[in-house]
Design a protein around this motif. Structure first.
Motif, PDB file in Angstrom:
ATOM      1  N   MET A 171       2.374  -9.005 -26.849  1.00 44.74           N
ATOM      2  CA  MET A 171       1.305  -8.497 -25.998  1.00 44.74           C
ATOM      3  C   MET A 171       1.110  -9.358 -24.757  1.00 44.74           C
ATOM      4  N   VAL A 172       1.450 -10.647 -24.837  1.00 48.58           N
ATOM      5  CA  VAL A 172       1.316 -11.527 -23.667  1.00 48.58           C
ATOM      6  C   VAL A 172       2.186 -11.030 -22.520  1.00 48.58           C
ATOM      7  N   PHE A 173       3.374 -10.518 -22.836  1.00 48.57           N
ATOM      8  CA  PHE A 173       4.319 -10.105 -21.806  1.00 48.57           C
ATOM      9  C   PHE A 173       4.294  -8.603 -21.521  1.00 48.57           C
ATOM     10  N   THR A 174       3.654  -7.821 -22.372  1.00 48.88           N
ATOM     11  CA  THR A 174       3.682  -6.360 -22.198  1.00 48.88           C
ATOM     12  C   THR A 174       2.338  -5.766 -21.821  1.00 48.88           C
ATOM     13  N   SER A 175       1.276  -6.535 -21.853  1.00 50.82           N
ATOM     14  CA  SER A 175      -0.057  -6.001 -21.516  1.00 50.82           C
ATOM     15  C   SER A 175      -0.289  -6.126 -20.011  1.00 50.82           C
ATOM     16  N   TRP A 176      -0.361  -4.989 -19.332  1.00 54.21           N
ATOM     17  CA  TRP A 176      -0.608  -4.958 -17.891  1.00 54.21           C
ATOM     18  C   TRP A 176      -1.633  -3.878 -17.597  1.00 54.21           C
ATOM     19  N   ALA A 177      -2.567  -4.185 -16.713  1.00 53.72           N
ATOM     20  CA  ALA A 177      -3.590  -3.216 -16.308  1.00 53.72           C
ATOM     21  C   ALA A 177      -3.977  -3.517 -14.869  1.00 53.72           C
ATOM     22  N   ALA A 178      -3.178  -3.024 -13.930  1.00 54.36           N
ATOM     23  CA  ALA A 178      -3.418  -3.289 -12.511  1.00 54.36           C
ATOM     24  C   ALA A 178      -4.566  -2.429 -12.010  1.00 54.36           C
ATOM     25  N   GLU A 179      -5.591  -3.075 -11.460  1.00 59.62           N
ATOM     26  CA  GLU A 179      -6.717  -2.351 -10.888  1.00 59.62           C
ATOM     27  C   GLU A 179      -6.371  -1.932  -9.463  1.00 59.62           C
ATOM     28  N   PRO A 180      -6.659  -0.697  -9.091  1.00 55.84           N
ATOM     29  CA  PRO A 180      -6.281  -0.215  -7.752  1.00 55.84           C
ATOM     30  C   PRO A 180      -6.870  -1.044  -6.618  1.00 55.84           C
ATOM     31  N   VAL A 181      -8.123  -1.462  -6.763  1.00 55.46           N
ATOM     32  CA  VAL A 181      -8.757  -2.233  -5.688  1.00 55.46           C
ATOM     33  C   VAL A 181      -8.027  -3.551  -5.469  1.00 55.46           C
ATOM     34  N   VAL A 182      -7.704  -4.232  -6.558  1.00 49.96           N
ATOM     35  CA  VAL A 182      -7.014  -5.512  -6.448  1.00 49.96           C
ATOM     36  C   VAL A 182      -5.623  -5.315  -5.864  1.00 49.96           C
ATOM     37  N   LEU A 183      -4.926  -4.308  -6.330  1.00 50.24           N
ATOM     38  CA  LEU A 183      -3.569  -4.065  -5.850  1.00 50.24           C
ATOM     39  C   LEU A 183      -3.555  -3.725  -4.362  1.00 50.24           C
ATOM     40  N   ILE A 184      -4.496  -2.886  -3.923  1.00 47.80           N
ATOM     41  CA  ILE A 184      -4.557  -2.529  -2.501  1.00 47.80           C
ATOM     42  C   ILE A 184      -4.874  -3.751  -1.643  1.00 47.80           C
ATOM     43  N   ALA A 185      -5.815  -4.571  -2.097  1.00 45.98           N
ATOM     44  CA  ALA A 185      -6.193  -5.765  -1.338  1.00 45.98           C
ATOM     45  C   ALA A 185      -5.008  -6.719  -1.191  1.00 45.98           C
ATOM     46  N   LEU A 186      -4.243  -6.913  -2.257  1.00 49.47           N
ATOM     47  CA  LEU A 186      -3.103  -7.822  -2.190  1.00 49.47           C
ATOM     48  C   LEU A 186      -2.001  -7.271  -1.278  1.00 49.47           C
ATOM     49  N   VAL A 187      -1.759  -5.958  -1.342  1.00 52.39           N
ATOM     50  CA  VAL A 187      -0.742  -5.356  -0.476  1.00 52.39           C
ATOM     51  C   VAL A 187      -1.148  -5.469   0.990  1.00 52.39           C
ATOM     52  N   VAL A 188      -2.423  -5.226   1.281  1.00 51.04           N
ATOM     53  CA  VAL A 188      -2.904  -5.351   2.663  1.00 51.04           C
ATOM     54  C   VAL A 188      -2.760  -6.790   3.162  1.00 51.04           C
ATOM     55  N   ALA A 189      -3.087  -7.757   2.307  1.00 51.69           N
ATOM     56  CA  ALA A 189      -2.951  -9.159   2.710  1.00 51.69           C
ATOM     57  C   ALA A 189      -1.498  -9.509   3.007  1.00 51.69           C
ATOM     58  N   ALA A 190      -0.569  -9.022   2.181  1.00 48.53           N
ATOM     59  CA  ALA A 190       0.847  -9.288   2.422  1.00 48.53           C
ATOM     60  C   ALA A 190       1.331  -8.626   3.708  1.00 48.53           C
ATOM     61  N   LEU A 191       0.887  -7.388   3.962  1.00 49.39           N
ATOM     62  CA  LEU A 191       1.314  -6.685   5.174  1.00 49.39           C
ATOM     63  C   LEU A 191       0.750  -7.336   6.429  1.00 49.39           C
ATOM     64  N   LEU A 192      -0.491  -7.784   6.391  1.00 50.34           N
ATOM     65  CA  LEU A 192      -1.073  -8.449   7.554  1.00 50.34           C
ATOM     66  C   LEU A 192      -0.330  -9.742   7.877  1.00 50.34           C
ATOM     67  N   TYR A 193       0.010 -10.494   6.855  1.00 49.58           N
ATOM     68  CA  TYR A 193       0.763 -11.728   7.101  1.00 49.58           C
ATOM     69  C   TYR A 193       2.143 -11.403   7.675  1.00 49.58           C
ATOM     70  N   GLY A 194       2.796 -10.395   7.097  1.00 48.60           N
ATOM     71  CA  GLY A 194       4.102  -9.994   7.628  1.00 48.60           C
ATOM     72  C   GLY A 194       4.019  -9.483   9.054  1.00 48.60           C
ATOM     73  N   TRP A 195       2.932  -8.788   9.391  1.00 51.91           N
ATOM     74  CA  TRP A 195       2.740  -8.307  10.767  1.00 51.91           C
ATOM     75  C   TRP A 195       2.619  -9.474  11.737  1.00 51.91           C
ATOM     76  N   GLY A 196       1.893 -10.529  11.321  1.00 48.97           N
ATOM     77  CA  GLY A 196       1.775 -11.702  12.176  1.00 48.97           C
ATOM     78  C   GLY A 196       3.105 -12.389  12.402  1.00 48.97           C
ATOM     79  N   VAL A 197       3.897 -12.524  11.343  1.00 46.80           N
ATOM     80  CA  VAL A 197       5.215 -13.137  11.487  1.00 46.80           C
ATOM     81  C   VAL A 197       6.105 -12.280  12.393  1.00 46.80           C
ATOM     82  N   TYR A 198       6.005 -10.975  12.262  1.00 47.05           N
ATOM     83  CA  TYR A 198       6.817 -10.073  13.093  1.00 47.05           C
ATOM     84  C   TYR A 198       6.449 -10.206  14.574  1.00 47.05           C
ATOM     85  N   ARG A 199       5.156 -10.325  14.880  1.00 48.38           N
ATOM     86  CA  ARG A 199       4.742 -10.483  16.275  1.00 48.38           C
ATOM     87  C   ARG A 199       5.277 -11.788  16.862  1.00 48.38           C
ATOM     88  N   LEU A 200       5.247 -12.848  16.073  1.00 50.26           N
ATOM     89  CA  LEU A 200       5.804 -14.109  16.569  1.00 50.26           C
ATOM     90  C   LEU A 200       7.306 -13.995  16.781  1.00 50.26           C
TER      91      LEU A 200
END
Length: 384
Positions: A23-52
């Motif tokens: 169960m330690v390795f197979t129990s997953w329950a991704a919350e949509p709010v958390v997942l969206i926030a993390l994806v947005v944070a990754a995209l914003l950082y990537g956008w900054g690197v792309y502009r540079l």
């Protein structure tokens, strides 16, 4: 009805089986709010690197990897088995606590997101960010002592008040508690690492002491929990009806040991990285001084040392009187007889002086500054 021996996941309607290795390795329950926030944070950082990159400005790949590593730690702490069982077992909650407050903020701080934003944002956004960084609220909150005080007191206030049980019973407060862990950790470690421009920078020695105190705070927090006999949020845990796993007090004592042990390990690893950063900072300062000397004195391999400005010294070096420096027309010491070698100043004494009958060296010329180049290619001895 929930079957015997099973408890419900926080905010869900599915029963939780006993926590086993599988169960330690197979129990997953991704919350949509958390997942969206993390994806947005990754995209914003990537956008900054792309502009540079479009402007021809390089950005360290290690910083990008650190940013992704920090977001991965947050995702694992909230969506893996740690996030699934965090309201069922106090020991699992403490693991989540350390991951969000101690593990994730370190790579996030090493990624230097504020520096990236200041370089990548347009003029309007950059001015707005600078205004926020220099605001009175930011100056107070990001002060190292204030950040450290919040880091320590908020954690004690969570466990030793009814607030902890409230975070277990209410979903929105439970998620807010996760944000609280991340924000407090980032406030402290962004300040201690000092990669981003903040309003209240501290010298390295002061930041070093704060890191030590941060480790001590987890020891002070973990040992009483490990040795205590009062169960936190006892009514909530008894209402779960969990029949598998350790008892409530044994589970809480295990959680106290986790806070103590992981706190020490995290601080030790952080100290190693901090000392490496300290050494690199000294190297950068030395190189900065070298560049300043090159701009000021050119690329000459060496400047004339002090003894070549004397008649005896110039004759010993094979320099004729016609090459004599007009600015050094008079010898740097006056005496009836030439002083012996034992009378000359050593490296620890001041040069450019007047030798008097009392055999003391009185300043006559400005005291020089000796600087050894860090690249060991040559030594530059600068006369004042």
């Amino acid at each position: 009805m929930t079957p015997p021996g099973l408890v419900l996941a926080h905010g869900g309607d599915q029963p939780l089986p006993p926590l086993t290795i599988d169960m330690v390795f197979t129990s997953w329950a991704a919350e949509p709010v958390v997942l969206i926030a993390l994806v947005v944070a990754a995209l914003l950082y990537g956008w900054g690197v792309y502009r540079l990159h479009r402007r021809g400005v390089t950005w360290s790949r290690w910083r990008s990897l650190f940013w992704l590593a920090g977001l991965t730690v947050i995702f694992t702490a909230t969506s893996s088995s740690v996030g699934v069982y965090d309201t069922t077992l106090f020991s699992v909650h403490t693991v989540q606590h350390m991951m969000l407050q101690m593990f994730a903020p370190v790579p996030l701080a090493l990624a230097a997101p504020v520096t990236l934003a200041l370089r990548a944002l347009p003029t309007g956004g950059r001015k707005a960010l600078v205004t926020v960084l220099h605001s009175r609220v930011a100056r107070v909150v990001t002060h190292p002592l204030v950040a450290f005080a919040l880091f320590v007191t908020a954690t004690f206030g969570l466990y030793y008040t009814p607030l902890y049980e409230a975070t277990l019973r209410y979903e929105w407060l439970h998620n807010l508690n996760h944000v609280h862990f991340i924000v407090l950790g980032c406030l402290l470690y962004f300040t201690l690492l000092g990669l981003d421009p903040l309003p209240n920078p501290l010298p390295f020695i002061h930041r070093f002491l704060l890191i030590i105190f941060a480790g001590v705070s987890h020891v002070v927090l973990g040992i009483p929990i490990m040795m205590g006999g009062q169960v936190f949020a006892e009514d909530f845990y008894r209402d779960l009806g969990r029949t598998w796993g350790p008892t409530l007090i044994a589970d809480q004592q295990t959680g106290g040991a986790i806070l103590w042990a992981l706190g020490d390990v995290t601080v030790m690893l952080f100290l190693l990285g901090f000392l490496a950063q300290w050494v690199r900072s000294d190297v950068r300062d030395a190189r900065r001084i070298d560049r300043h000397l090159d701009r000021t004195y050119g690329d000459a391999e060496t400047l004339p040392p002090w003894w070549q400005h004397t008649d005896a010294g110039r004759q010993a070096e094979g320099v004729g009187s016609q090459d004599r420096d007009p600015c050094r027309a008079s010898p740097p010491w006056t005496t009836l007889t030439r002083p012996s070698v034992h009378d000359a100043p050593d490296d620890g004494e001041r040069r450019g002086a007047t030798f008097q009958s009392t055999r003391r060296w009185a300043p006559r010329y400005p005291i020089p500054h000796r600087h050894h180049r860090t690249d060991n290619r040559r030594k530059v001895e600068v006369m004042g």
